[in-house]
Design an enzyme around this catalytic site. Structure first.
Site, PDB file in Angstrom:
ATOM      1  N   GLU A   1       0.093  -0.937   5.991  1.00  0.00           N
ATOM      2  CA  GLU A   1       1.144  -0.273   6.761  1.00  0.00           C
ATOM      3  C   GLU A   1       0.929   1.233   6.825  1.00  0.00           C
ATOM      4  OE1 GLU A   1       4.901   1.497   8.039  1.00  0.00           O
ATOM      5  OE2 GLU A   1       3.828   1.887   6.169  1.00  0.00           O
TER       6      GLU A   1
ATOM      7  N   ASP B   1       0.827  -1.200   0.000  1.00  0.00           N
ATOM      8  CA  ASP B   1       0.000   0.000   0.000  1.00  0.00           C
ATOM      9  C   ASP B   1       0.862   1.251   0.000  1.00  0.00           C
ATOM     10  OD1 ASP B   1       0.682  -0.796   2.691  1.00  0.00           O
ATOM     11  OD2 ASP B   1      -0.700   0.720   3.445  1.00  0.00           O
TER      12      ASP B   1
END
Length: 377
Positions: A135, A70
Site C-alpha cells: 500500500e 507495510d
C-alpha cells in the site's frame, strides 16, 4: 483479556520491520491466528509483494476488513524517542513505526473478529481479511492484484472497511466514504533553442506555455457534488533550460496533477486540457497517468452501521468525508459496492515518533466488533 490481546498483537506487528514491500512475516502471524477460528488463508504473492486473503464462510453477505502490513521508512532513527521497531509505551502512547498507519487497525480487526465469532459462532454471511504489503509503495502488486484474482473466480464482496487512520481530533470523528481520483500529466512543449540575443531566430517554449499555464490554473473544472469538493489542478514541477543564462531553451516540461471528483471523468479532463493547449497554438505532447479513480459510498447500510457502532462506543458522531489522498479503497470499490475507511488518529502518520493513544486501542476494536454485530449477527 481481549483488550490486552489487541495491545499485545499491535506491539508484535510493530516489532516487525516491514518496510515496503517487505511483510517481515506479519501476514503469516495473522493467518496463524485466524485459522483456528475457521478461516481459510491463502497467500497470493505478486512480485516482491506479500498478499493475504483469509475468509471464513461461503455465504453472503461478505464483509471484508482490508489493510496493509507495510510501512514507510523510519527516517533518521536519532529523531525517534525510542527505536522505531521497538514498540514502546510512554506517556499513554504506543510508539513505533506503523502504530497509527496501520498495524493497530489490523490488530483490532483480528481481535474484534475473534470476539464476534466467539459470541456468534453460527453467524450468517462471511468475514474476510485482505492484507497487502504494497500500500505504501507503487500499489501495483498488492490489493489491486488480489481484487483481480477475486473477480476472476467470481467472489462477490458486499461490504469493506479499510483500516486507514481517518480520525482527526478524537477517535471516531471521521469516516472516509470515498476518495477523489488522481490523474497526473507530463506536458512537453517544444520550441526552438537559440541565443537570447537573437530571439527572432528561436522560439521560447516557456513564453509560449505561460499563457496556457495561467489559464489552466484558473479553470473551474467542475462544481463538485454533495460528497466531493470541486476538482483541483496543481503544477508540481516545471523544467526548462540548459543551465546557461544566454540560451533560449528548446523544450519546456511541466508535471501536473488533477484531484477529481465523481463530477468529472478522466476522459473529460484530458479532452478539455488538450483543447485549451490547442487553442493556444502549442506544439506539445501529453503523457497521462491515472493512479486512482474516485469512489463513493453514499449514506446507506455500511455507513449507518459504522456510525452507530462509533456512537455507541464513544458517543462521537462520525462525519462522512472524502478529503485526503488515495487509498487501496480505490481498487476494492471496483468489485465492492460499499467501501469505507475508518481507523485511529492520523496526526503522526509517516512522522518520526509515530504513535497512538493506548486508551484508543480497545474502543477501536470494540467499534469493529459492534459493526460486525450490526451487519452479520
Amino acid at each position: 483479556m481481549a483488550d490486552a490481546d489487541v495491545r499485545a498483537l499491535a506491539a508484535t506487528l510493530i516489532a516487525r520491520p516491514s518496510v515496503t514491500p517487505d511483510d517481515a512475516g506479519c501476514q503469516d502471524l495473522i493467518a496463524d491466528r485466524l485459522r483456528p477460528w475457521g478461516f481459510t488463508c491463502e497467500s497470493l504473492p505478486s512480485g516482491p509483494v506479500s498478499n493475504l486473503w483469509a475468509r471464513r464462510g461461503t455465504a453472503g453477505p461478505l464483509l471484508v476488513f482490508a489493510g496493509h502490513t507495510d510501512v514507510v521508512p523510519t527516517g533518521p532513527e536519532i529523531e525517534w524517542p525510542s527505536p522505531p521497531f521497538m514498540p514502546t509505551e510512554t506517556d499513554g502512547m504506543l510508539v513505533g513505526r506503523g502504530a497509527a498507519d496501520m498495524k493497530t487497525s489490523i490488530a483490532a480487526f483480528v481481535v474484534a473478529t475473534e470476539e464476534f465469532i466467539a459470541a456468534h459462532p453460527d453467524h450468517p454471511g462471511s468475514i474476510a481479511l485482505l492484507i497487502t504489503s504494497d500500500e505504501e509503495g507503487p500499489a501495483t502488486d498488492g490489493t489491486v492484484h488480489v481484487c483481480r484474482a477475486l473477480e476472476a473466480r467470481g467472489e462477490t464482496l458486499d461490504y469493506c472497511v479499510v483500516g486507514e487512520p481517518t480520525s482527526m481530533q478524537v477517535l471516531g470523528d471521521t469516516i472516509k466514504n470515498g476518495r477523489r481520483g488522481s490523474m497526473s500529466a507530463r506536458i512537453t512543449v517544444r520550441g526552438v533553442q537559440g541565443h537570447v540575443a537573437y530571439p527572432h531566430l528561436a522560439r521560447n517554449p516557456i513564453h509560449e506555455l505561460a499563457p496556457a499555464l495561467a489559464e489552466l490554473t484558473t479553470v473551474r473544472w467542475d462544481e463538485g457534488n454533495e460528497y466531493f469538493p470541486p476538482t483541483t489542478f496543481q503544477v508540481s514541477n516545471l523544467h526548462a533550460g540548459t543551465g546557461a543564462g544566454n540560451v533560449i531553451p528548446g523544450v519546456a516540461v511541466i508535471d501536473c496533477n488533477f484531484r477529481f471528483s465523481t463530477a468529472s471523468t478522466p476522459e473529460g479532463l484530458q479532452a478539455r486540457t488538450a483543447a485549451l493547449l490547442d487553442r493556444h497554438g502549442l506544439d506539445y505532447d501529453i503523457a497521462w497517468t491515472i493512479s486512482g479513480l474516485p469512489f463513493l459510498t453514499p449514506q446507506g447500510t455500511l455507513c449507518e452501521a459504522l456510525q452507530a457502532a462509533i456512537a455507541e462506543e464513544t458517543g462521537v458522531h462520525a462525519e462522512l468525508s472524502t478529503t485526503g489522498g488515495t487509498s487501496d479503497g480505490r481498487f476494492i470499490a471496483r468489485i465492492c459496492p460499499q467501501v469505507v475507511e475508518f481507523g485511529p488518529l492520523n496526526r503522526t502518520i509517516h512522522q518520526t515518533g509515530e504513535r497512538i493513544p493506548l486508551d484508543s486501542l480497545a474502543p477501536l476494536k470494540n467499534i469493529y466488533r459492534r459493526m460486525l454485530e450490526k451487519l452479520l449477527a
